[in-house]
Write a protein that holds these residues in place. Structure first.
Motif, PDB file in Angstrom:
ATOM      1  N   GLY A  71      23.062 -11.969 -20.641  1.00 26.81           N
ATOM      2  CA  GLY A  71      23.227 -13.182 -19.861  1.00 26.81           C
ATOM      3  C   GLY A  71      22.420 -13.161 -18.576  1.00 26.81           C
ATOM      4  O   GLY A  71      21.896 -14.178 -18.138  1.00 26.81           O
ATOM      5  N   LEU A  72      22.308 -11.988 -17.956  1.00 28.78           N
ATOM      6  CA  LEU A  72      21.550 -11.856 -16.723  1.00 28.78           C
ATOM      7  C   LEU A  72      20.050 -11.825 -16.972  1.00 28.78           C
ATOM      8  O   LEU A  72      19.266 -12.273 -16.133  1.00 28.78           O
ATOM      9  N   SER A  83      36.930  -6.326 -11.917  1.00 34.26           N
ATOM     10  CA  SER A  83      37.513  -6.167 -10.598  1.00 34.26           C
ATOM     11  C   SER A  83      37.752  -7.544  -9.989  1.00 34.26           C
ATOM     12  O   SER A  83      37.488  -8.577 -10.601  1.00 34.26           O
ATOM     13  N   GLU A  84      38.231  -7.530  -8.761  1.00 32.45           N
ATOM     14  CA  GLU A  84      38.508  -8.779  -8.072  1.00 32.45           C
ATOM     15  C   GLU A  84      37.328  -9.245  -7.228  1.00 32.45           C
ATOM     16  O   GLU A  84      37.424 -10.226  -6.510  1.00 32.45           O
ATOM     17  N   PHE A  85      36.213  -8.508  -7.278  1.00 32.71           N
ATOM     18  CA  PHE A  85      35.032  -8.921  -6.538  1.00 32.71           C
ATOM     19  C   PHE A  85      34.482 -10.231  -7.101  1.00 32.71           C
ATOM     20  O   PHE A  85      34.648 -10.542  -8.274  1.00 32.71           O
ATOM     21  N   ARG A  86      33.785 -10.966  -6.237  1.00 32.79           N
ATOM     22  CA  ARG A  86      33.115 -12.180  -6.685  1.00 32.79           C
ATOM     23  C   ARG A  86      32.020 -11.818  -7.679  1.00 32.79           C
ATOM     24  O   ARG A  86      31.238 -10.913  -7.452  1.00 32.79           O
ATOM     25  N   ARG A  87      31.954 -12.508  -8.786  1.00 33.06           N
ATOM     26  CA  ARG A  87      30.972 -12.205  -9.824  1.00 33.06           C
ATOM     27  C   ARG A  87      29.614 -12.762  -9.428  1.00 33.06           C
ATOM     28  O   ARG A  87      29.416 -13.972  -9.380  1.00 33.06           O
ATOM     29  N   HIS A  88      28.677 -11.866  -9.164  1.00 33.44           N
ATOM     30  CA  HIS A  88      27.346 -12.294  -8.751  1.00 33.44           C
ATOM     31  C   HIS A  88      26.580 -12.941  -9.904  1.00 33.44           C
ATOM     32  O   HIS A  88      25.586 -13.616  -9.667  1.00 33.44           O
ATOM     33  N   ASP A  89      27.041 -12.728 -11.134  1.00 36.79           N
ATOM     34  CA  ASP A  89      26.367 -13.322 -12.291  1.00 36.79           C
ATOM     35  C   ASP A  89      26.279 -14.843 -12.168  1.00 36.79           C
ATOM     36  O   ASP A  89      25.330 -15.460 -12.641  1.00 36.79           O
ATOM     37  N   THR A  90      27.272 -15.438 -11.512  1.00 48.41           N
ATOM     38  CA  THR A  90      27.298 -16.888 -11.424  1.00 48.41           C
ATOM     39  C   THR A  90      26.148 -17.426 -10.584  1.00 48.41           C
ATOM     40  O   THR A  90      25.812 -18.610 -10.676  1.00 48.41           O
ATOM     41  N   ASP A  91      25.537 -16.571  -9.769  1.00 51.34           N
ATOM     42  CA  ASP A  91      24.401 -16.997  -8.951  1.00 51.34           C
ATOM     43  C   ASP A  91      23.081 -16.890  -9.695  1.00 51.34           C
ATOM     44  O   ASP A  91      22.082 -17.480  -9.282  1.00 51.34           O
ATOM     45  N   ILE A  92      23.056 -16.112 -10.771  1.00 57.01           N
ATOM     46  CA  ILE A  92      21.806 -15.802 -11.460  1.00 57.01           C
ATOM     47  C   ILE A  92      21.708 -16.612 -12.745  1.00 57.01           C
ATOM     48  O   ILE A  92      22.659 -16.703 -13.518  1.00 57.01           O
ATOM     49  N   GLY A 138      16.380 -16.109 -11.411  1.00 57.12           N
ATOM     50  CA  GLY A 138      16.701 -16.118  -9.991  1.00 57.12           C
ATOM     51  C   GLY A 138      18.026 -16.775  -9.707  1.00 57.12           C
ATOM     52  O   GLY A 138      18.863 -16.945 -10.595  1.00 57.12           O
ATOM     53  N   ARG A 139      18.215 -17.146  -8.466  1.00 59.98           N
ATOM     54  CA  ARG A 139      19.477 -17.735  -8.019  1.00 59.98           C
ATOM     55  C   ARG A 139      19.442 -19.256  -8.190  1.00 59.98           C
ATOM     56  O   ARG A 139      18.518 -19.910  -7.727  1.00 59.98           O
ATOM     57  N   ASN A 140      20.469 -19.769  -8.839  1.00 59.39           N
ATOM     58  CA  ASN A 140      20.697 -21.219  -8.894  1.00 59.39           C
ATOM     59  C   ASN A 140      19.447 -22.002  -9.301  1.00 59.39           C
ATOM     60  O   ASN A 140      19.066 -22.971  -8.651  1.00 59.39           O
ATOM     61  N   LEU A 141      18.822 -21.575 -10.384  1.00 63.62           N
ATOM     62  CA  LEU A 141      17.581 -22.207 -10.796  1.00 63.62           C
ATOM     63  C   LEU A 141      17.786 -23.402 -11.723  1.00 63.62           C
ATOM     64  O   LEU A 141      16.878 -24.202 -11.889  1.00 63.62           O
ATOM     65  N   ASN A 142      18.944 -23.510 -12.332  1.00 63.36           N
ATOM     66  CA  ASN A 142      19.173 -24.602 -13.285  1.00 63.36           C
ATOM     67  C   ASN A 142      19.582 -25.864 -12.533  1.00 63.36           C
ATOM     68  O   ASN A 142      20.707 -26.321 -12.600  1.00 63.36           O
ATOM     69  N   ARG A 143      18.631 -26.454 -11.819  1.00 65.24           N
ATOM     70  CA  ARG A 143      18.909 -27.586 -10.952  1.00 65.24           C
ATOM     71  C   ARG A 143      18.025 -28.783 -11.329  1.00 65.24           C
ATOM     72  O   ARG A 143      16.974 -28.641 -11.942  1.00 65.24           O
ATOM     73  N   PRO A 144      18.423 -29.995 -10.919  1.00 64.97           N
ATOM     74  CA  PRO A 144      17.613 -31.195 -11.225  1.00 64.97           C
ATOM     75  C   PRO A 144      16.196 -31.117 -10.670  1.00 64.97           C
ATOM     76  O   PRO A 144      15.288 -31.741 -11.225  1.00 64.97           O
ATOM     77  N   GLU A 145      15.991 -30.350  -9.571  1.00 61.62           N
ATOM     78  CA  GLU A 145      14.647 -30.255  -9.005  1.00 61.62           C
ATOM     79  C   GLU A 145      13.653 -29.694 -10.015  1.00 61.62           C
ATOM     80  O   GLU A 145      12.492 -30.128 -10.065  1.00 61.62           O
ATOM     81  N   ILE A 146      14.098 -28.722 -10.827  1.00 60.39           N
ATOM     82  CA  ILE A 146      13.194 -28.129 -11.801  1.00 60.39           C
ATOM     83  C   ILE A 146      12.865 -29.138 -12.888  1.00 60.39           C
ATOM     84  O   ILE A 146      11.729 -29.233 -13.351  1.00 60.39           O
TER      85      ILE A 146
END
Length: 373
Positions: free
Chosen positions: A190-191, A256-265, A343-351
């Protein structure tokens, strides 16, 4: 868009030294893997650059002699520690080779567990000496199947190491269940959907598995170039016609209870059937990098341009790019351009809008394309 020195791409015979970046978080097994590779006798001696000998834990039974800040391994490989900055280390190492003191055909850089590989990749691209004398041959990221999921939850550096990899080596799979092995493999996919995932226990795994991991060389095989830019996960052929959907639908598995960084990628794959005019592509890509450069961890692709028979392979880190390399061995009718952005948050309307701009613009209008907002 910033580019590295163009001297290398103008040479017919490329004398540059291939460099492999070996990364992975603390305890993942980088040093164990490195020791295994150094113990294998090979026809191609290797120079290994580490941060400090004392931190690496190399198997001293493999050491034949010590020469200042260089250790000669019994396999014929060299190991040197970084004294000063990376460029200085390369200069000294290559000077030793040119003076006939040592012989090696490739270099492996082992990073610290906390290192973000991005700055090292950028150094290899923008430093004039390194751009002329080396080429990035691939990023190998080692992931621990036992502790890897928790590390990915807690440390963005670990996520970044996986996201930029050309090859992921999954270790300690014998210590986890088959279900856990599958879960961490799916998370890694996924990453980074385009990276191969291998295990040290695989029958064909060896030193050669870590070579020629990118297509940034003129003699790259067509099959390897396509694989380099193609997600390894089978998707619905009708589910991503625009080429702009994220290539992963896998929900991150957290421990764990840490924030999942996967959601940013996310990974965005773009496939275009027709060759592009160079001015239109340059303007579109410059605009994309200027707008999203900080969020892009790595980009790579195969590019077909109008009027040029051979495609070009390219890759970059954030806003820094190596000169495109013509793929001389391309044959057949497949002339699709393939671009992969991670990268981070690339699936956006700008692309989407920037791609529409590329598809609809005429070559004469390239200079007038405005910045996508």
């Amino acid at each position: 868009m910033a580019h590295a020195s163009k001297n290398r791409s103008e040479k017919v015979d490329d004398p540059s030294i291939p460099v492999t970046l070996l990364t992975g978080f603390l305890g993942a097994g980088k040093t164990t893997l490195l020791n295994q590779l150094l113990a294998v006798s090979t026809s191609e001696p290797t120079a290994v650059i580490v941060n400090e000998f004392g931190e690496v834990g190399l198997d001293h039974d493999l050491i034949e002699k010590v020469d200042g800040d260089v250790m000669l391994m019994s396999s014929g490989c060299l190991c040197c520690s970084i004294r000063g900055d990376l460029s200085d280390t390369f200069v000294k190492l290559l000077a030793r080779r040119d003076e006939g003191m040592h012989n090696f055909g490739r270099i492996v850089i082992e990073t610290t567990g906390l290192a973000d590989p991005g700055p090292i990749l950028q150094t290899l691209l923008v430093d004039p000496f390194l751009a002329r004398n080396t080429r990035m041959d691939g990023v190998v990221t080692v992931v621990d199947a036992v502790n890897g999921p928790a590390t990915l939850d807690a440390q963005f550096e670990a996520v970044s190491q996986v996201a930029v990899a050309d090859l992921i080596v999954l270790t300690k799979t014998d210590l986890v269940s088959e279900a856990s092995d599958k879960a961490v493999t799916e998370r890694l996919r996924g990453l980074n959907p385009t990276a191969d995932i291998v295990r040290p226990s695989d029958r064909d795994f060896g030193p050669k598995s870590l070579r020629n991991l990118t297509s940034m060389r003129e003699n790259a095989r067509q099959q390897d170039a396509i694989s380099w830019t193609t997600p390894k996960v089978a998707n619905d052929p009708l589910g991503n016609l625009s080429g702009l959907m994220s290539t992963s639908n896998t929900k991150p598995v957290t421990t764990s209870e840490f924030r999942r960084h996967d959601t940013d990628i996310s990974s965005v794959s773009i496939v275009l059937d027709e060759a592009l005019h160079d001015a239109v592509f340059d303007k579109w890509f410059d605009t994309l990098i200027a707008y999203k450069g900080r969020d892009i961890l790595r980009v790579k692709g195969i590019l077909f341009l109008e009027g040029i028979e051979s495609p070009f392979a390219f890759h970059g880190v954030q806003h820094v790019f190596d000169p495109p390399v013509p793929l001389k061995n391309w044959t057949g009718k497949d002339r699709r351009t393939r671009i992969v952005l991670i990268g981070r948050n690339l699936n956006r309307p700008e692309i989407q809008r920037s791609l529409d701009m590329l598809r609809n613009a005429r070559p004469a209008d390239a200079k007038s394309l405005t910045k996508c907002r």
